[in-house]
Write an enzyme that holds these catalytic residues in place. Structure first.
Site, PDB file in Angstrom:
ATOM      1  N   ARG A 105       1.577  -1.523   0.129  1.00 17.79           N
ATOM      2  CA  ARG A 105      -0.206  -0.129   0.299  1.00 17.79           C
ATOM      3  C   ARG A 105       1.037   1.539  -0.224  1.00 17.79           C
ATOM      4  O   ARG A 105       1.474   1.467   0.765  1.00 17.79           O
ATOM      5  CB  ARG A 105      -1.283   0.059   0.857  1.00 17.79           C
ATOM      6  CG  ARG A 105      -1.617   1.573   1.516  1.00 17.79           C
ATOM      7  CD  ARG A 105      -2.594   1.273   2.660  1.00 17.79           C
ATOM      8  NE  ARG A 105      -3.991   0.439   1.564  1.00 17.79           N
ATOM      9  CZ  ARG A 105      -5.224   0.739   2.826  1.00 17.79           C
ATOM     10  NH1 ARG A 105      -5.333   1.621   3.222  1.00 17.79           N
ATOM     11  NH2 ARG A 105      -5.867  -0.441   1.942  1.00 17.79           N
ATOM     12  N   HIS A 132      -7.432   1.238  -6.438  1.00 14.62           N
ATOM     13  CA  HIS A 132      -7.431   0.015  -5.403  1.00 14.62           C
ATOM     14  C   HIS A 132      -8.370  -0.964  -5.604  1.00 14.62           C
ATOM     15  O   HIS A 132      -9.699  -1.186  -5.590  1.00 14.62           O
ATOM     16  CB  HIS A 132      -8.278   1.482  -4.151  1.00 14.62           C
ATOM     17  CG  HIS A 132      -8.328   0.278  -2.986  1.00 14.62           C
ATOM     18  ND1 HIS A 132      -7.751  -0.999  -3.136  1.00 14.62           N
ATOM     19  CD2 HIS A 132      -8.857   0.634  -1.405  1.00 14.62           C
ATOM     20  CE1 HIS A 132      -7.855  -1.079  -1.247  1.00 14.62           C
ATOM     21  NE2 HIS A 132      -8.355  -0.567  -0.925  1.00 14.62           N
ATOM     22  N   GLN A 135     -10.372  -3.658  -3.420  1.00 22.79           N
ATOM     23  CA  GLN A 135     -11.019  -3.529  -2.580  1.00 22.79           C
ATOM     24  C   GLN A 135     -12.956  -3.910  -4.225  1.00 22.79           C
ATOM     25  O   GLN A 135     -13.794  -4.242  -3.190  1.00 22.79           O
ATOM     26  CB  GLN A 135     -11.743  -1.828  -2.379  1.00 22.79           C
ATOM     27  CG  GLN A 135     -12.956  -1.356  -1.842  1.00 22.79           C
ATOM     28  CD  GLN A 135     -13.285  -1.997  -0.371  1.00 22.79           C
ATOM     29  OE1 GLN A 135     -12.340  -1.416   0.222  1.00 22.79           O
ATOM     30  NE2 GLN A 135     -14.638  -2.603  -0.193  1.00 22.79           N
ATOM     31  N   ASP A 220     -17.367   7.471  -1.964  1.00 21.54           N
ATOM     32  CA  ASP A 220     -15.898   6.806  -0.908  1.00 21.54           C
ATOM     33  C   ASP A 220     -15.873   8.710  -0.042  1.00 21.54           C
ATOM     34  O   ASP A 220     -16.831   9.878  -0.532  1.00 21.54           O
ATOM     35  CB  ASP A 220     -14.507   7.300  -1.670  1.00 21.54           C
ATOM     36  CG  ASP A 220     -13.502   6.937  -1.069  1.00 21.54           C
ATOM     37  OD1 ASP A 220     -13.264   6.923   0.343  1.00 21.54           O
ATOM     38  OD2 ASP A 220     -12.268   6.020  -2.032  1.00 21.54           O
ATOM     39  N   CYS A 260     -16.351   1.981   0.499  1.00 20.65           N
ATOM     40  CA  CYS A 260     -15.042   0.993   1.221  1.00 20.65           C
ATOM     41  C   CYS A 260     -14.634   1.284   2.171  1.00 20.65           C
ATOM     42  O   CYS A 260     -14.251  -0.003   2.745  1.00 20.65           O
ATOM     43  CB  CYS A 260     -13.983   1.548   0.256  1.00 20.65           C
ATOM     44  SG  CYS A 260     -13.314   3.414   0.112  1.00 20.65           S
ATOM     45  N   ARG A 288     -13.320  -8.511   1.681  1.00 19.17           N
ATOM     46  CA  ARG A 288     -12.198  -8.331   1.756  1.00 19.17           C
ATOM     47  C   ARG A 288     -11.262  -9.391   1.733  1.00 19.17           C
ATOM     48  O   ARG A 288     -10.861 -10.023   1.113  1.00 19.17           O
ATOM     49  CB  ARG A 288     -11.744  -7.358   2.866  1.00 19.17           C
ATOM     50  CG  ARG A 288     -12.151  -5.458   2.653  1.00 19.17           C
ATOM     51  CD  ARG A 288     -12.047  -4.986   0.541  1.00 19.17           C
ATOM     52  NE  ARG A 288     -10.217  -5.475   0.927  1.00 19.17           N
ATOM     53  CZ  ARG A 288      -9.392  -4.042   1.075  1.00 19.17           C
ATOM     54  NH1 ARG A 288     -10.061  -3.169   1.428  1.00 19.17           N
ATOM     55  NH2 ARG A 288      -8.537  -3.991   0.622  1.00 19.17           N
TER      56      ARG A 288
END
Ligand code: CP
Ligand code: NVA
Length: 301
Positions: A105, A132, A135, A220, A260, A288
């Protein structure tokens, strides 16, 4: 050296591979409910490099590796030589000689691509400034579980043209759904990606126009990690882009809501939507774990 498979964006998978990972994630979830022990990654190690904070990504990868009979190493730049300037390529060469997979990340997308081109083992993007994709595996699993295939559906993205939005753009093209994006001027996704996905993506400024007849509404945070100092400016820019009951009322009556997480109630989403009947954010978060286990099995077994 045989080049390993990486997962840097969704485009590293074919549509068939993506569909089979989603189906496998659904199976793995059921196996866990049934108490079936499945350890395809016994003795394998996943290194996890986090330049940014994480709850879901860290816990799901670490838990997934343990459930698969392997283990995961949490590495922050603070504690490794990466934080003292050891080149990314050199770090990739060294770490990939010892472990079986690497998840990163990072602030800059290029860090992950440089890492991947110097790694002997699969590299997984656990979030960059641009994408991402992990996700999306969980979001798609959630949709498939609750509603079946997403082909031909209408998905509305509301808010920043950020890493999540851009991953939805890739997903739209791969799985053949229509994505409408509502975002303020100056916060659009990258132009090159808009061109590459033009057959499946439409850009709006008006959130109500974008959300009309949507099967799924997604949003988001307004300020992503690393943009904290822009919070006030962004609150102004995005104030017409809250997902609330008024916005959900123009979507299909059975539309789902996803985020998310972490979410900011009262900013990008109202409490009544986040905690309401159309919201599937807790399934999405749990998935996830299952979706990434399917990915780990696909890349590392
Ligand atoms: N959604 C997500 O990636 O959460 P974390 O930042 O907690 O990993
Ligand atoms: N867009 C957000 C996603 C967090 C999971 C960020 O990059 O901070």
């Amino acid at each position: 050296m045989v080049k390993p498979r990486h997962f840097i964006t969704l485009n590293d998978l074919s549509a068939d591979e993506l569909r089979s990972i989603i189906q496998r994630a659904i199976e793995l979830k059921k196996m866990r409910v049934d108490g079936i022990i499945h350890e395809p990654l016994k003795n394998k190690v996943l290194a996890m490099i986090f330049e940014k904070s994480s709850t879901r990504t860290r816990i799901s990868f670490e838990t997934g590796m343990t459930q698969f009979g392997g283990s995961a190493l949490f590495l922050s730049p603070r504690d490794t030589q990466l934080g003292r300037g050891e080149p990314i390529a050199d770090s990739a060469r060294v770490i990939s000689r010892m472990v079986d997979g690497i998840m990163l990340r990072t602030n800059n997308h290029e860090t992950v691509t440089t890492f991947a081109s110097n790694s002997k083992v699969p590299v997984i993007n656990g979030l960059t400034d641009r994408f991402h994709p992990c996700q999306l595996l969980a979001d798609l699993q959630t949709w498939f579980e609750l509603r079946g295939d997403i082909k031909g559906k209408r998905v509305c993205w509301v808010g920043d043209g950020n890493n999540m939005c851009q991953s939805y753009m890739n997903a739209a093209k791969l799985l053949d759904f229509q994505l409408t994006i509502a975002c303020p001027v100056g916060y659009e996704p990258e132009q090159a990606l808009l061109s590459a996905t033009a057959s499946h993506v439409e850009l709006f400024q008006d959130a109500k126009l974008a959300a009309r007849d949507a099967d799924l509404v997604v949003t988001d945070v307004w300020a992503s990690m690393g943009q904290e100092e822009e919070q006030k400016v962004r609150e102004q820019a995005f104030k017409e882009y809250q997902v609330n009951s008024a916005l959900m009322s123009v979507a299909k009556p059975d539309a789902l809501f996803m985020h998310c997480l972490p979410a900011h109630r009262g900013e990008e989403v109202s409490p009544e939507v986040l905690d309401g009947k159309q919201s599937v954010v807790w399934d999405e978060a749990e998935n996830r774990l299952h979706a990434q286990k399917a990915l780990l099995e696909f890349l590392m077994e």
